[in-house]
Write a protein that holds these residues in place. Structure first.
Motif, PDB file in Angstrom:
ATOM      1  N   ASP A 262       0.826  -1.216   0.000  1.00  0.00           N
ATOM      2  CA  ASP A 262       0.000   0.000   0.000  1.00  0.00           C
ATOM      3  C   ASP A 262       0.857   1.261   0.000  1.00  0.00           C
ATOM      4  O   ASP A 262       0.571   2.212  -0.729  1.00  0.00           O
ATOM      5  N   GLU A 263       1.879   1.274   0.841  1.00  0.00           N
ATOM      6  CA  GLU A 263       2.713   2.463   0.971  1.00  0.00           C
ATOM      7  C   GLU A 263       3.407   2.774  -0.344  1.00  0.00           C
ATOM      8  O   GLU A 263       3.446   3.929  -0.787  1.00  0.00           O
ATOM      9  N   PHE A 264       3.963   1.734  -0.976  1.00  0.00           N
ATOM     10  CA  PHE A 264       4.660   1.948  -2.247  1.00  0.00           C
ATOM     11  C   PHE A 264       3.677   2.439  -3.315  1.00  0.00           C
ATOM     12  O   PHE A 264       3.938   3.431  -4.015  1.00  0.00           O
ATOM     13  N   MET A 265       2.553   1.750  -3.459  1.00  0.00           N
ATOM     14  CA  MET A 265       1.637   2.097  -4.537  1.00  0.00           C
ATOM     15  C   MET A 265       0.999   3.464  -4.340  1.00  0.00           C
ATOM     16  O   MET A 265       0.680   4.156  -5.318  1.00  0.00           O
ATOM     17  N   ALA A 266       0.822   3.885  -3.096  1.00  0.00           N
ATOM     18  CA  ALA A 266       0.302   5.232  -2.859  1.00  0.00           C
ATOM     19  C   ALA A 266       1.264   6.286  -3.401  1.00  0.00           C
ATOM     20  O   ALA A 266       0.847   7.304  -3.965  1.00  0.00           O
ATOM     21  N   GLU A 267       2.558   6.030  -3.247  1.00  0.00           N
ATOM     22  CA  GLU A 267       3.568   6.946  -3.770  1.00  0.00           C
ATOM     23  C   GLU A 267       3.731   6.806  -5.282  1.00  0.00           C
ATOM     24  O   GLU A 267       4.061   7.763  -5.976  1.00  0.00           O
ATOM     25  N   TYR A 268       3.517   5.600  -5.779  1.00  0.00           N
ATOM     26  CA  TYR A 268       3.732   5.328  -7.202  1.00  0.00           C
ATOM     27  C   TYR A 268       2.575   5.847  -8.061  1.00  0.00           C
ATOM     28  O   TYR A 268       2.725   6.007  -9.283  1.00  0.00           O
ATOM     29  N   ALA A 269       1.448   6.139  -7.435  1.00  0.00           N
ATOM     30  CA  ALA A 269       0.252   6.520  -8.189  1.00  0.00           C
ATOM     31  C   ALA A 269       0.522   7.664  -9.158  1.00  0.00           C
ATOM     32  O   ALA A 269       0.046   7.654 -10.304  1.00  0.00           O
ATOM     33  N   GLU A 270       1.274   8.662  -8.733  1.00  0.00           N
ATOM     34  CA  GLU A 270       1.516   9.808  -9.599  1.00  0.00           C
ATOM     35  C   GLU A 270       2.396   9.446 -10.803  1.00  0.00           C
ATOM     36  O   GLU A 270       2.427  10.185 -11.792  1.00  0.00           O
ATOM     37  N   MET A 271       3.106   8.323 -10.720  1.00  0.00           N
ATOM     38  CA  MET A 271       3.971   7.901 -11.815  1.00  0.00           C
ATOM     39  C   MET A 271       3.322   6.841 -12.696  1.00  0.00           C
ATOM     40  O   MET A 271       3.940   6.341 -13.637  1.00  0.00           O
ATOM     41  N   PHE A 272       2.056   6.511 -12.415  1.00  0.00           N
ATOM     42  CA  PHE A 272       1.420   5.401 -13.130  1.00  0.00           C
ATOM     43  C   PHE A 272       1.197   5.709 -14.609  1.00  0.00           C
ATOM     44  O   PHE A 272       0.959   4.798 -15.410  1.00  0.00           O
ATOM     45  N   TYR A 273       1.327   6.999 -14.988  1.00  0.00           N
ATOM     46  CA  TYR A 273       1.222   7.344 -16.405  1.00  0.00           C
ATOM     47  C   TYR A 273       2.232   6.570 -17.248  1.00  0.00           C
ATOM     48  O   TYR A 273       2.034   6.370 -18.455  1.00  0.00           O
ATOM     49  N   GLN A 274       3.325   6.117 -16.605  1.00  0.00           N
ATOM     50  CA  GLN A 274       4.344   5.361 -17.345  1.00  0.00           C
ATOM     51  C   GLN A 274       3.794   4.041 -17.899  1.00  0.00           C
ATOM     52  O   GLN A 274       4.424   3.427 -18.765  1.00  0.00           O
ATOM     53  N   HIS A 275       2.639   3.617 -17.383  1.00  0.00           N
ATOM     54  CA  HIS A 275       2.035   2.369 -17.846  1.00  0.00           C
ATOM     55  C   HIS A 275       0.764   2.597 -18.661  1.00  0.00           C
ATOM     56  O   HIS A 275       0.129   1.629 -19.076  1.00  0.00           O
ATOM     57  N   THR A 276       0.407   3.857 -18.886  1.00  0.00           N
ATOM     58  CA  THR A 276      -0.806   4.136 -19.652  1.00  0.00           C
ATOM     59  C   THR A 276      -0.511   4.850 -20.958  1.00  0.00           C
ATOM     60  O   THR A 276      -1.408   5.031 -21.779  1.00  0.00           O
ATOM     61  N   GLU A 277       0.729   5.279 -21.170  1.00  0.00           N
ATOM     62  CA  GLU A 277       1.150   5.859 -22.437  1.00  0.00           C
ATOM     63  C   GLU A 277       2.472   5.209 -22.844  1.00  0.00           C
ATOM     64  O   GLU A 277       3.163   4.628 -22.003  1.00  0.00           O
ATOM     65  N   PRO A 278       2.845   5.271 -24.112  1.00  0.00           N
ATOM     66  CA  PRO A 278       4.125   4.695 -24.521  1.00  0.00           C
ATOM     67  C   PRO A 278       5.286   5.309 -23.746  1.00  0.00           C
ATOM     68  O   PRO A 278       5.301   6.515 -23.481  1.00  0.00           O
ATOM     69  N   GLN A 279       6.239   4.450 -23.373  1.00  0.00           N
ATOM     70  CA  GLN A 279       7.470   4.896 -22.702  1.00  0.00           C
ATOM     71  C   GLN A 279       8.626   4.428 -23.583  1.00  0.00           C
ATOM     72  O   GLN A 279       9.105   3.295 -23.467  1.00  0.00           O
ATOM     73  N   ILE A 280       9.036   5.311 -24.483  1.00  0.00           N
ATOM     74  CA  ILE A 280      10.028   4.931 -25.493  1.00  0.00           C
ATOM     75  C   ILE A 280      11.277   5.781 -25.286  1.00  0.00           C
ATOM     76  O   ILE A 280      11.263   6.994 -25.506  1.00  0.00           O
ATOM     77  N   MET A 281      12.342   5.159 -24.861  1.00  0.00           N
ATOM     78  CA  MET A 281      13.609   5.855 -24.641  1.00  0.00           C
ATOM     79  C   MET A 281      14.605   5.440 -25.720  1.00  0.00           C
ATOM     80  O   MET A 281      14.857   4.254 -25.919  1.00  0.00           O
ATOM     81  N   ALA A 282      15.180   6.411 -26.396  1.00  0.00           N
ATOM     82  CA  ALA A 282      16.199   6.145 -27.407  1.00  0.00           C
ATOM     83  C   ALA A 282      17.588   6.325 -26.797  1.00  0.00           C
ATOM     84  O   ALA A 282      17.847   7.312 -26.109  1.00  0.00           O
ATOM     85  N   SER A 283      18.474   5.367 -27.066  1.00  0.00           N
ATOM     86  CA  SER A 283      19.856   5.470 -26.577  1.00  0.00           C
ATOM     87  C   SER A 283      20.845   5.573 -27.734  1.00  0.00           C
ATOM     88  O   SER A 283      22.028   5.271 -27.593  1.00  0.00           O
ATOM     89  N   THR A 284      20.362   6.029 -28.880  1.00  0.00           N
ATOM     90  CA  THR A 284      21.181   6.087 -30.093  1.00  0.00           C
ATOM     91  C   THR A 284      22.425   6.947 -29.905  1.00  0.00           C
ATOM     92  O   THR A 284      23.509   6.604 -30.402  1.00  0.00           O
ATOM     93  N   ALA A 285      22.296   8.080 -29.204  1.00  0.00           N
ATOM     94  CA  ALA A 285      23.433   8.984 -29.041  1.00  0.00           C
ATOM     95  C   ALA A 285      24.579   8.284 -28.319  1.00  0.00           C
ATOM     96  O   ALA A 285      25.745   8.370 -28.736  1.00  0.00           O
ATOM     97  N   PHE A 286      24.274   7.592 -27.236  1.00  0.00           N
ATOM     98  CA  PHE A 286      25.302   6.867 -26.479  1.00  0.00           C
ATOM     99  C   PHE A 286      25.918   5.772 -27.346  1.00  0.00           C
ATOM    100  O   PHE A 286      27.144   5.615 -27.404  1.00  0.00           O
ATOM    101  N   GLU A 287      25.065   5.017 -28.015  1.00  0.00           N
ATOM    102  CA  GLU A 287      25.553   3.890 -28.811  1.00  0.00           C
ATOM    103  C   GLU A 287      26.511   4.367 -29.889  1.00  0.00           C
ATOM    104  O   GLU A 287      27.571   3.750 -30.122  1.00  0.00           O
ATOM    105  N   ARG A 288      26.178   5.457 -30.555  1.00  0.00           N
ATOM    106  CA  ARG A 288      27.027   5.966 -31.637  1.00  0.00           C
ATOM    107  C   ARG A 288      28.313   6.577 -31.107  1.00  0.00           C
ATOM    108  O   ARG A 288      29.394   6.324 -31.641  1.00  0.00           O
ATOM    109  N   HIS A 289      28.207   7.374 -30.053  1.00  0.00           N
ATOM    110  CA  HIS A 289      29.395   8.068 -29.556  1.00  0.00           C
ATOM    111  C   HIS A 289      30.409   7.098 -28.964  1.00  0.00           C
ATOM    112  O   HIS A 289      31.618   7.239 -29.193  1.00  0.00           O
ATOM    113  N   PHE A 290      29.926   6.127 -28.184  1.00  0.00           N
ATOM    114  CA  PHE A 290      30.833   5.224 -27.481  1.00  0.00           C
ATOM    115  C   PHE A 290      31.018   3.877 -28.181  1.00  0.00           C
ATOM    116  O   PHE A 290      31.786   3.033 -27.706  1.00  0.00           O
ATOM    117  N   GLY A 291      30.316   3.676 -29.307  1.00  0.00           N
ATOM    118  CA  GLY A 291      30.520   2.463 -30.087  1.00  0.00           C
ATOM    119  C   GLY A 291      30.066   1.198 -29.387  1.00  0.00           C
ATOM    120  O   GLY A 291      30.754   0.175 -29.433  1.00  0.00           O
TER     121      GLY A 291
END
Length: 319
Positions: A262-291
């Motif tokens: 309960d304690e965790f989920m009460a705090e997590y509620a404001e972040m639950f949007y991460q599971h209701t919209e796409p969460q797409i992170m690109a790491s292309t810059a790191f991959e290209r720069h550091f090979g």
């Protein structure tokens, strides 16, 4: 006679800090692993140190003599907003005095809701949640200290962790044990939305690379992460590997489930949007720069399932 190589100090011995310590040793660096107790399984090449890095004295002891400091400290979820700024103040003050470079493990929280837009290092910081604003404030202070020449800092952002020893994650202890034993697996939000998950060993490898490559300092980097795919497809890959039908339980709004109380989920509620919209992170810059390239998802899931299988076996033997 050559002097000993200065250590790399890892602050925080959770899954990320421990995986990082092991990767640093693999690359030939002496390592100091710091947490409040200084205890834990012996790790070859790793010195454990007990220090409270939330205090100025503890932070100075933790970073003393280190060439590079990695901030992987986290606290209980409901304490983050109150506690993390004090840890930053102590750690940043300590490296400003010592001259060590600082590599900070960061989250995607500062970006806030994106409406499904791909997150890159150039994405705007538009968080409206308490934890998102807190993280954005901390990050701006880190970058300001770097720009002012007070410290040498680099920020490394990760999507949701998964992998060996990663228990407290939405793709962690609530998923893999149940998938292996036939228990209920939570389906948070809309599992047909694409979602980035970062493999813990890619977190460790990426942080080590930033520690070794100072030309990356003074900015945000996204750590190597396999291309986003729907959570449903990730769960299907797990199901294929276990050979066992997965019992999915819909969790369409924040509520306690499995290790998330309960304690965790009460705090997590404001972040639950991460599971209701796409969460797409690109790491292309790191991959290209550091090979480098992220670990293929199939390979990462194989290693994770192997770890959880052994972990469940050890749990059963202990009981």
């Amino acid at each position: 006679m050559t002097s000993p190589q200065p250590p790399h100090a890892v602050l925080g011995s959770g899954p990320a800090g421990t995986a990082l310590a092991e990767e640093l040793v693999r690359r030939g660096h002496p390592v100091r692993l710091v947490d409040r107790k200084g205890r834990g399984p012996a790790l070859p090449g790793v010195e454990r140190l007990a220090a409270d890095v939330g205090t100025a004295e503890g932070a100075r002891a933790a970073v003393a003599g280190a060439a590079v400091v990695y901030h992987c400290v986290n606290v209980a979820y409901h304490l983050q907003v109150a506690v993390m700024p004090g840890i930053q103040e102590a750690v940043l003050g300590a490296v400003e005095k010592s001259g060590a470079r600082l590599v900070v493990l960061d989250t995607l929280y500062p970006y806030g809701e994106t409406g499904g837009a791909v997150m890159t290092e150039d994405s705007p910081w538009q968080a409206t949640t308490r934890k998102g604003r807190m993280r954005a404030d901390l990050d701006e202070k880190y970058l300001t200290a770097h720009r002012a020449g007070r410290a040498r800092v680099v920020l490394a952002r990760s999507a949701d962790f998964f992998g060996p020893a990663v228990l407290n994650s939405t793709l962690g202890g609530a998923v893999f044990p149940a998938a292996l034993t036939g228990g209920e697996v939570p389906a948070f939000g809309d599992i047909d939305q694409p979602h980035s998950y970062t493999y813990i060993r890619d977190v460790a490898s990426g942080l080590t690379t930033l520690g070794e490559r100072p030309e990356g300092d003074g900015r945000v980097w996204h750590l190597p992460t396999a291309p986003a795919r729907s959570t449903r497809s990730v769960l299907a890959m797990i199901e294929q590997r276990t050979g066992r039908p997965m019992r999915l339980t819909a969790v369409t709004e924040p509520r306690p489930f499995g290790p998330f109380d309960d304690e965790f989920m009460a705090e997590y509620a404001e972040m639950f949007y991460q599971h209701t919209e796409p969460q797409i992170m690109a790491s292309t810059a790191f991959e290209r720069h550091f090979g480098v390239s992220p670990t293929p998802l199939a390979e990462a899931l194989d290693a994770t399932l192997a770890w959880y299988s052994a972990w469940l076996g050890a749990q059963a033997a202990a009981n």
